[in-house]
Write a protein that holds these residues in place. Sequence first.
Motif, PDB file in Angstrom:
ATOM      1  N   MET A   1       0.813  -1.188   0.000  1.00 31.39           N
ATOM      2  CA  MET A   1       0.000   0.000   0.000  1.00 31.39           C
ATOM      3  C   MET A   1       0.861   1.259   0.000  1.00 31.39           C
ATOM      4  O   MET A   1       0.628   2.158  -0.771  1.00 31.39           O
ATOM      5  CB  MET A   1      -0.944  -0.022   1.191  1.00 31.39           C
ATOM      6  N   PHE A   2       1.865   1.319   0.884  1.00 33.56           N
ATOM      7  CA  PHE A   2       2.766   2.467   0.960  1.00 33.56           C
ATOM      8  C   PHE A   2       4.158   2.062   0.500  1.00 33.56           C
ATOM      9  O   PHE A   2       4.632   0.978   0.836  1.00 33.56           O
ATOM     10  CB  PHE A   2       2.878   2.983   2.396  1.00 33.56           C
ATOM     11  N   THR A  46       0.586  10.596  -0.088  1.00 33.96           N
ATOM     12  CA  THR A  46       0.571   9.946   1.230  1.00 33.96           C
ATOM     13  C   THR A  46      -0.637  10.406   2.031  1.00 33.96           C
ATOM     14  O   THR A  46      -1.313   9.586   2.674  1.00 33.96           O
ATOM     15  CB  THR A  46       1.877  10.239   1.987  1.00 33.96           C
ATOM     16  N   ILE A  47      -0.926  11.694   2.002  1.00 32.80           N
ATOM     17  CA  ILE A  47      -2.104  12.230   2.701  1.00 32.80           C
ATOM     18  C   ILE A  47      -3.371  11.550   2.181  1.00 32.80           C
ATOM     19  O   ILE A  47      -4.229  11.142   2.952  1.00 32.80           O
ATOM     20  CB  ILE A  47      -2.185  13.759   2.533  1.00 32.80           C
ATOM     21  N   ALA A  52      -7.649   7.547   3.414  1.00 31.37           N
ATOM     22  CA  ALA A  52      -8.476   6.419   2.978  1.00 31.37           C
ATOM     23  C   ALA A  52      -8.439   5.244   3.954  1.00 31.37           C
ATOM     24  O   ALA A  52      -9.255   4.330   3.850  1.00 31.37           O
ATOM     25  CB  ALA A  52      -8.029   5.952   1.593  1.00 31.37           C
ATOM     26  N   MET A  53      -7.522   5.283   4.902  1.00 27.89           N
ATOM     27  CA  MET A  53      -7.369   4.190   5.866  1.00 27.89           C
ATOM     28  C   MET A  53      -8.308   4.366   7.053  1.00 27.89           C
ATOM     29  O   MET A  53      -8.712   5.475   7.371  1.00 27.89           O
ATOM     30  CB  MET A  53      -5.945   4.181   6.452  1.00 27.89           C
ATOM     31  N   THR A  54      -8.563   3.268   7.722  1.00 25.02           N
ATOM     32  CA  THR A  54      -9.244   3.354   9.010  1.00 25.02           C
ATOM     33  C   THR A  54      -8.192   3.678  10.076  1.00 25.02           C
ATOM     34  O   THR A  54      -6.984   3.492   9.855  1.00 25.02           O
ATOM     35  CB  THR A  54      -9.930   2.024   9.376  1.00 25.02           C
ATOM     36  N   LEU A  61       0.199  -0.032  11.112  1.00 24.62           N
ATOM     37  CA  LEU A  61       1.380   0.155  10.263  1.00 24.62           C
ATOM     38  C   LEU A  61       2.645  -0.088  11.076  1.00 24.62           C
ATOM     39  O   LEU A  61       2.777   0.397  12.206  1.00 24.62           O
ATOM     40  CB  LEU A  61       1.432   1.576   9.695  1.00 24.62           C
ATOM     41  N   ASP A  62       3.574  -0.818  10.516  1.00 29.86           N
ATOM     42  CA  ASP A  62       4.861  -1.066  11.172  1.00 29.86           C
ATOM     43  C   ASP A  62       5.871  -0.050  10.647  1.00 29.86           C
ATOM     44  O   ASP A  62       6.353  -0.165   9.524  1.00 29.86           O
ATOM     45  CB  ASP A  62       5.341  -2.481  10.901  1.00 29.86           C
ATOM     46  N   LEU A  63       6.158   0.945  11.460  1.00 26.78           N
ATOM     47  CA  LEU A  63       7.106   1.989  11.085  1.00 26.78           C
ATOM     48  C   LEU A  63       8.424   1.843  11.834  1.00 26.78           C
ATOM     49  O   LEU A  63       9.294   2.704  11.749  1.00 26.78           O
ATOM     50  CB  LEU A  63       6.504   3.368  11.391  1.00 26.78           C
ATOM     51  N   SER A  64       8.594   0.728  12.538  1.00 30.26           N
ATOM     52  CA  SER A  64       9.725   0.563  13.446  1.00 30.26           C
ATOM     53  C   SER A  64      11.088   0.648  12.766  1.00 30.26           C
ATOM     54  O   SER A  64      12.028   1.186  13.336  1.00 30.26           O
ATOM     55  CB  SER A  64       9.603  -0.751  14.216  1.00 30.26           C
TER      56      SER A  64
END
Length: 72
Positions: A1-2, A46-47, A52-54, A61-64
């Motif tokens: 998705m990203f 990105t915005i 569009a996400m819940t 999201l895993d941003l680690s």
Amino acid sequence: MFNIEELSLIKMYSGINPSRDSVVVAMRDSLPYVEEEAIRATMTNTIRKVNAMTNEAFLALDLSDTFERTGL
């Protein structure tokens, strides 16, 4: 998705207690100060995706290791 650039932006704008809405607001507030068109386009995309996400999907999201994957 990203892609990795979008995940990096989300991490940069997440703050200490990230929420979907706070990331969107922070990124929108910053857009007028971004001169580089490619970065503006990535931020705008990105915005759109975050909107569009819940909230639950955003929090999952895993941003680690985002910055490690980009070499930042």
